[in-house]
Design a protein around this motif. Sequence first.
Motif, PDB file in Angstrom:
ATOM      1  N   GLU A  23       0.829  -1.202   0.000  1.00  0.00           N
ATOM      2  CA  GLU A  23       0.000   0.000   0.000  1.00  0.00           C
ATOM      3  C   GLU A  23       0.865   1.254   0.000  1.00  0.00           C
ATOM      4  OE1 GLU A  23      -3.805   0.576   1.611  1.00  0.00           O
ATOM      5  OE2 GLU A  23      -3.761  -1.312   2.718  1.00  0.00           O
ATOM      6  N   LEU A  24       1.944   1.244   0.781  1.00  0.00           N
ATOM      7  CA  LEU A  24       2.823   2.412   0.834  1.00  0.00           C
ATOM      8  C   LEU A  24       3.528   2.635  -0.507  1.00  0.00           C
ATOM      9  CD1 LEU A  24       4.396   1.944   4.395  1.00  0.00           C
ATOM     10  CD2 LEU A  24       2.748   3.690   3.679  1.00  0.00           C
ATOM     11  N   LEU A  25       3.935   1.556  -1.163  1.00  0.00           N
ATOM     12  CA  LEU A  25       4.571   1.681  -2.469  1.00  0.00           C
ATOM     13  C   LEU A  25       3.603   2.250  -3.497  1.00  0.00           C
ATOM     14  CD1 LEU A  25       6.573  -1.676  -2.586  1.00  0.00           C
ATOM     15  CD2 LEU A  25       7.568   0.625  -2.562  1.00  0.00           C
ATOM     16  N   GLU A  26       2.344   1.894  -3.372  1.00  0.00           N
ATOM     17  CA  GLU A  26       1.342   2.354  -4.333  1.00  0.00           C
ATOM     18  C   GLU A  26       0.908   3.798  -4.090  1.00  0.00           C
ATOM     19  OE1 GLU A  26      -2.028  -0.248  -4.506  1.00  0.00           O
ATOM     20  OE2 GLU A  26      -0.777  -2.025  -4.274  1.00  0.00           O
ATOM     21  N   SER A  27       0.785   4.172  -2.821  1.00  0.00           N
ATOM     22  CA  SER A  27       0.082   5.416  -2.506  1.00  0.00           C
ATOM     23  C   SER A  27       0.969   6.535  -1.997  1.00  0.00           C
ATOM     24  CB  SER A  27      -1.006   5.123  -1.452  1.00  0.00           C
ATOM     25  OG  SER A  27      -0.424   4.582  -0.274  1.00  0.00           O
ATOM     26  N   THR A  28       2.283   6.293  -1.794  1.00  0.00           N
ATOM     27  CA  THR A  28       3.168   7.338  -1.299  1.00  0.00           C
ATOM     28  C   THR A  28       4.411   7.437  -2.181  1.00  0.00           C
ATOM     29  OG1 THR A  28       4.607   6.004   0.141  1.00  0.00           O
ATOM     30  CG2 THR A  28       2.447   6.639   1.027  1.00  0.00           C
ATOM     31  N   ALA A  29       5.184   8.487  -1.951  1.00  0.00           N
ATOM     32  CA  ALA A  29       6.451   8.681  -2.649  1.00  0.00           C
ATOM     33  C   ALA A  29       7.627   8.345  -1.734  1.00  0.00           C
ATOM     34  CB  ALA A  29       6.563  10.116  -3.136  1.00  0.00           C
ATOM     35  N   LEU A  30       7.373   7.600  -0.670  1.00  0.00           N
ATOM     36  CA  LEU A  30       8.445   7.211   0.247  1.00  0.00           C
ATOM     37  C   LEU A  30       9.482   6.362  -0.465  1.00  0.00           C
ATOM     38  CD1 LEU A  30       6.273   6.168   3.340  1.00  0.00           C
ATOM     39  CD2 LEU A  30       7.649   8.253   3.113  1.00  0.00           C
ATOM     40  N   SER A  31      10.722   6.476  -0.055  1.00  0.00           N
ATOM     41  CA  SER A  31      11.769   5.630  -0.618  1.00  0.00           C
ATOM     42  C   SER A  31      11.559   4.188  -0.189  1.00  0.00           C
ATOM     43  CB  SER A  31      13.139   6.111  -0.153  1.00  0.00           C
ATOM     44  OG  SER A  31      13.318   5.833   1.230  1.00  0.00           O
ATOM     45  N   VAL A  32      12.247   3.266  -0.844  1.00  0.00           N
ATOM     46  CA  VAL A  32      12.142   1.852  -0.490  1.00  0.00           C
ATOM     47  C   VAL A  32      12.571   1.629   0.945  1.00  0.00           C
ATOM     48  CG1 VAL A  32      13.050  -0.463  -0.980  1.00  0.00           C
ATOM     49  CG2 VAL A  32      12.401   1.045  -2.868  1.00  0.00           C
ATOM     50  N   GLU A  33      13.634   2.311   1.394  1.00  0.00           N
ATOM     51  CA  GLU A  33      14.089   2.164   2.774  1.00  0.00           C
ATOM     52  C   GLU A  33      13.039   2.674   3.751  1.00  0.00           C
ATOM     53  OE1 GLU A  33      16.689   0.688   4.072  1.00  0.00           O
ATOM     54  OE2 GLU A  33      17.524   0.083   2.138  1.00  0.00           O
ATOM     55  N   GLN A  34      12.401   3.793   3.409  1.00  0.00           N
ATOM     56  CA  GLN A  34      11.355   4.330   4.284  1.00  0.00           C
ATOM     57  C   GLN A  34      10.156   3.400   4.347  1.00  0.00           C
ATOM     58  OE1 GLN A  34      11.103   8.115   2.225  1.00  0.00           O
ATOM     59  NE2 GLN A  34      11.877   9.213   4.024  1.00  0.00           N
ATOM     60  N   VAL A  35       9.760   2.840   3.212  1.00  0.00           N
ATOM     61  CA  VAL A  35       8.654   1.877   3.189  1.00  0.00           C
ATOM     62  C   VAL A  35       9.006   0.665   4.043  1.00  0.00           C
ATOM     63  CG1 VAL A  35       7.363   0.275   1.731  1.00  0.00           C
ATOM     64  CG2 VAL A  35       7.750   2.616   0.964  1.00  0.00           C
ATOM     65  N   ALA A  36      10.239   0.188   3.905  1.00  0.00           N
ATOM     66  CA  ALA A  36      10.674  -0.960   4.697  1.00  0.00           C
ATOM     67  C   ALA A  36      10.585  -0.661   6.188  1.00  0.00           C
ATOM     68  CB  ALA A  36      12.102  -1.349   4.313  1.00  0.00           C
ATOM     69  N   GLY A  37      11.006   0.536   6.584  1.00  0.00           N
ATOM     70  CA  GLY A  37      10.953   0.902   7.989  1.00  0.00           C
ATOM     71  C   GLY A  37       9.540   1.002   8.515  1.00  0.00           C
ATOM     72  N   ARG A  38       8.640   1.590   7.729  1.00  0.00           N
ATOM     73  CA  ARG A  38       7.264   1.792   8.193  1.00  0.00           C
ATOM     74  C   ARG A  38       6.436   0.509   8.178  1.00  0.00           C
ATOM     75  NH1 ARG A  38       5.060   7.764   6.501  1.00  0.00           N
ATOM     76  NH2 ARG A  38       7.002   8.901   6.914  1.00  0.00           N
TER      77      ARG A  38
END
Length: 319
Positions: free
Chosen positions: A267-282
Amino acid sequence: MHRIAVLAVAPVTAFDLSIPELVFGSAEVGGGPAYEVLVCTLEPGPVDSTGSLRVLVPHGLEVLERADTVLVTGSGSRADADPRVLAALRASAGRGARIASICTGAFVLAQAGLLDGRSATTYWVQAGALAHRYPAVRVLPDVLFVEDGPVLTSAGLTAGIDLCLHMVRSDHGAAVANAVARLTVVSAVRHGGQEQSVGAPVAAADGSSLAATRGWALGRLHEPVSLAELAAHAGVGVRTLNRRFLAETGVSPLQWLLAQRIERARELLESTALSVEQVAGRSGFGGGDSLRRHLLRRTGMTPRAYRAAFSASKPAPGA
């Protein structure tokens, strides 16, 4: 718009027949419907069901000629289907349509030869009969659904919902599939390899359900959560937690937690511009390498490839 032809082979299982329109009909992309769902049968008109109902089916086999996905629902008959039905299915597969079945609809696909050399499943009660009658099919009797190339099969009843949600997720991503799951009030994540849980006890109605603990864990996906912490929240020992978790969800606590983390990451990869590292952390994976490994195993795609396929936003500069 993706067109789905739902093929009713009499006598139909009315519950199975209702699933595709329930799931696909609830999916929206860009503010509009993502699918057109048309129910068809050999001869349009009233169709007998396995119960006391008769179902009025408005379309004939011509619908299959223009369908992107052809889905055969459960039938109370495992006898040979009409040759015209089998020929229409073969023609659909031959031109590249995605082919799927719910419950005993797998018998119709097997009769058409579309499961030969493939892995497939069906309702656990009929899995032995499918394997015996069609030895060219690798029958997996204990899973919810199987995807083998362009052909998908599911177990019975609610496993058909899981299969349809999986197809929505594959077509349009986790966010759209999860929105459908919320609308239809069903579990958003039950992966195909999960057992059909034959004989699993129903969760007790005496307040001992682990729903509160699962909700607590969902609020902490960004944090490390151990078995001991889950057990402490539930007020039970680790062995009891494992046993009750398996009874209520069909998977172990750690398998469930991993599935929720992957779903959050998608969901974060689809709906945000967070980096891969940030998505992994969240989502609780700790680092990008761990996220890549698990997402690749689950979806066959790296985080960047997944975002390129499904994202509604672009990555931030330098991400």
